[in-house]
Scaffold this motif. Structure first.
Motif, short mmCIF file in Angstrom:
data_model
loop_
_atom_site.label_atom_id
_atom_site.label_comp_id
_atom_site.label_asym_id
_atom_site.label_seq_id
_atom_site.Cartn_x
_atom_site.Cartn_y
_atom_site.Cartn_z
N UNK A 1 28.16 5.24 -32.74
CA UNK A 1 27.22 6.02 -31.95
C UNK A 1 27.41 7.52 -32.22
N UNK A 2 28.65 7.96 -32.29
CA UNK A 2 28.91 9.37 -32.58
C UNK A 2 28.39 9.76 -33.97
N UNK A 3 28.65 8.89 -34.96
CA UNK A 3 28.17 9.18 -36.31
C UNK A 3 26.65 9.23 -36.34
N UNK A 4 25.98 8.26 -35.66
CA UNK A 4 24.52 8.25 -35.62
C UNK A 4 23.97 9.50 -34.93
N UNK A 5 24.62 9.89 -33.81
CA UNK A 5 24.16 11.09 -33.11
C UNK A 5 24.31 12.34 -33.99
N UNK A 6 25.44 12.42 -34.70
CA UNK A 6 25.63 13.56 -35.59
C UNK A 6 24.58 13.56 -36.71
N UNK B 1 39.09 14.40 -36.60
CA UNK B 1 39.82 13.60 -35.61
C UNK B 1 39.77 12.12 -35.96
N UNK B 2 38.57 11.64 -36.37
CA UNK B 2 38.46 10.23 -36.75
C UNK B 2 39.33 9.92 -37.95
N UNK B 3 39.30 10.80 -38.96
CA UNK B 3 40.12 10.58 -40.16
C UNK B 3 41.61 10.61 -39.81
N UNK B 4 41.99 11.53 -38.92
CA UNK B 4 43.40 11.60 -38.52
C UNK B 4 43.81 10.34 -37.75
N UNK B 5 42.92 9.84 -36.88
CA UNK B 5 43.23 8.63 -36.12
C UNK B 5 43.39 7.43 -37.05
N UNK B 6 42.51 7.32 -38.04
CA UNK B 6 42.62 6.20 -38.99
C UNK B 6 43.90 6.32 -39.80
N UNK C 1 33.15 6.80 -45.66
CA UNK C 1 34.58 6.73 -45.96
C UNK C 1 35.39 6.35 -44.73
N UNK C 2 35.01 6.92 -43.56
CA UNK C 2 35.71 6.59 -42.31
C UNK C 2 35.49 5.12 -41.95
N UNK C 3 34.25 4.63 -42.10
CA UNK C 3 33.97 3.22 -41.81
C UNK C 3 34.77 2.30 -42.73
#
Length: 447
Positions: free
Chosen positions: A112-117, A232-237, A294-296
């Motif tokens: 949802x965040x990616x789609x909103x962005x 933040x997403x990349x760091x969490x992954x 890449x995050x997905x």
């Protein structure tokens, strides 16, 4: 002949069974019955056989009754054990389902965040294009006004020349003055209107330029915010995958091979982790879309890491308290005095009957007695890994049974070639024994 034989037998038995007479008195007289030794022996023998048969039959009936009661109790215990196992499996299934739902919710939130962005970026791009179009229109209008102004100036000069030529032809001085005033008034009003239109166009262009600057600032701000979210997403992954990757490598396993094996087993398509496709206009992916893909992909790889971690024995076979580790993996002095021998597992000493747990998901391939090991359970896991649990006092699984990490498979005991109550735990890869502590230590900072 028969009389002599009977006489000899009676004589031989008379010392044990003297001849007896049974007197019967009636109204007609007194009679007696003679009980010879042979007759007494026959009666005693028959009575003894009857008594022995009665004792044996009674014992058999009692044994059957006791056996039936034990069978009922054993059946009840097995039924209770099965009910407890079903309850544990049900709770484990609910826990797994809850974990899957939570993971699905996290993935959906990230999507949802990616789609909103992506929508905000597209809207910002549309506004920028609209502003660029408006600026082009304003610039074209300004060019047209300037051109008209230049044409008006040229016309004034031409009219001035004409008036000069007409004046030289004999017009009166007063007429020339009046014509000049009328011409100047007309030109002044025309120039005033042109100046007003020019000022209005310049105001519109200035407002449009300010909007463009604000839109560009908003776009940069949005990009910075998106970069922060992506970071933040990349760091969490990375924080999630890094320890798992290190755990596999510390255990001597190749993470790439494990992930490839898991991906072959879970090769279905679709679901919430489908990559973001290009726009419907046929253009290439934007940097933000490529970064989101890449995050997905990393999140999908993290899920595969988690599945692989449950399929390998990254856990301790005993969770109860009061346990201590004794003999480790490697060469040691044989406890029975047979010199130096290789010890292919890790020993855990503890109380008799301590629960022994499966260290990973797998299938039971052996559950019984084996020389040296005593009561032994073998479990086959993924990636060619096998675990062994020896010297048990009781086995609680069967061959072919599927077990999950943490399932109770038996109790600690002292069966087989053992000097005391303990568990001998082995891990084998491709049939070769490896140090079980490599797996247990590797997972301490992960699970």
């Amino acid at each position: 002949m028969l009389t002599r034989i009977a006489f000899r037998i009676n004589s031989a038995l008379e010392r044990y069974f003297p001849e007896q007479r049974l007197f019967l008195k009636s109204d007609h007289g007194t009679h007696f019955i003679r009980l010879r030794p042979l007759t007494q022996t026959f009666v005693v023998t028959v009575g003894a056989l009857g008594l022995a048969w009665t004792i044996v039959a009674t014992a058999l009936i009692m044994m059957q009754t006791i056996g039936a009661g034990s069978a009922r109790e054993q059946s009840q215990r097995q039924s209770q054990m099965f009910e407890q196992r079903l309850a544990l499996l049900s709770s484990d299934r609910d826990l797994r389902a809850q974990e899957a739902v939570q993971a699905q919710e996290r993935f959906n939130f990230a999507l949802d965040q990616v789609s909103a962005m992506q929508e905000m970026l597209l809207a910002s791009e549309d506004r920028r294009r609209e502003l660029e179009t408006g600026i082009d229109v304003v610039q074209n209008t300004l060019r047209s006004v300037i051109r008209e102004r230049d044409e008006a100036r040229a016309e004034i000069e031409r009219l001035g020349l004409v008036m000069s030529e007409q004046g030289s032809g004999g017009a009166t001085e007063m007429g020339r003055i009046r014509d000049t005033e009328l011409t100047l008034g007309y030109l002044t009003s025309a120039l005033g209107r042109t100046a007003e239109e020019r000022d209005a166009k310049e105001a519109i262009a200035e407002a449009t330029r300010a909007e463009l600057i604000a839109a560009e600032q908003d776009r940069r701000t949005e990009k910075l915010r998106n970069d922060a979210i992506f970071a933040k997403l990349e760091e969490a992954v990375e924080v999630s995958i890094g320890p798992l990757d290190k755990m596999f490598r510390d255990a001597g396993l190749n993470p790439s091979d494990l992930i490839a094996t898991v991906r072959r087993g879970y090769s279905g398509s679709g679901g919430p982790l489908s990559p973001i496709s290009a726009s419907t206009m046929g253009g290439a992916l934007t940097p933000e879309e490529a970064r989101a893909n890449a995050i997905l992909k990393a999140m999908e790889e993290m899920d595969l890491y988690r599945i692989a971690a449950f399929m390998a024995p990254f856990d301790s076979p005993i969770k109860a308290g009061g346990i201590r580790m004794t003999s480790g993996f490697g060469t040691r002095n044989d406890p029975f005095g047979a010199g130096r021998r290789r010890h292919e597992g890790q020993d855990y000493a503890g109380p008799y009957g301590t629960p022994i747990l499966s260290t990973a998901d797998g299938v039971v391939t052996f559950a019984g007695w084996q020389s040296g090991y005593g009561r032994l359970v073998k479990i086959q896991h993924a990636f060619g890994i096998e675990t062994r649990y020896a010297h048990m006092s009781q086995i609680r699984v069967q061959v072919g049974q599927k077990v999950s990490r943490g399932d109770r498979i038996g109790d600690m005991g002292n069966s087989g070639r053992s000097t005391g109550t303990h568990l001998h735990y082995e891990v084998r890869i491709g049939g070769t024994a490896v140090n079980p502590m490599n797996f247990i230590r590797a997972a301490r900072n992960v699970f």
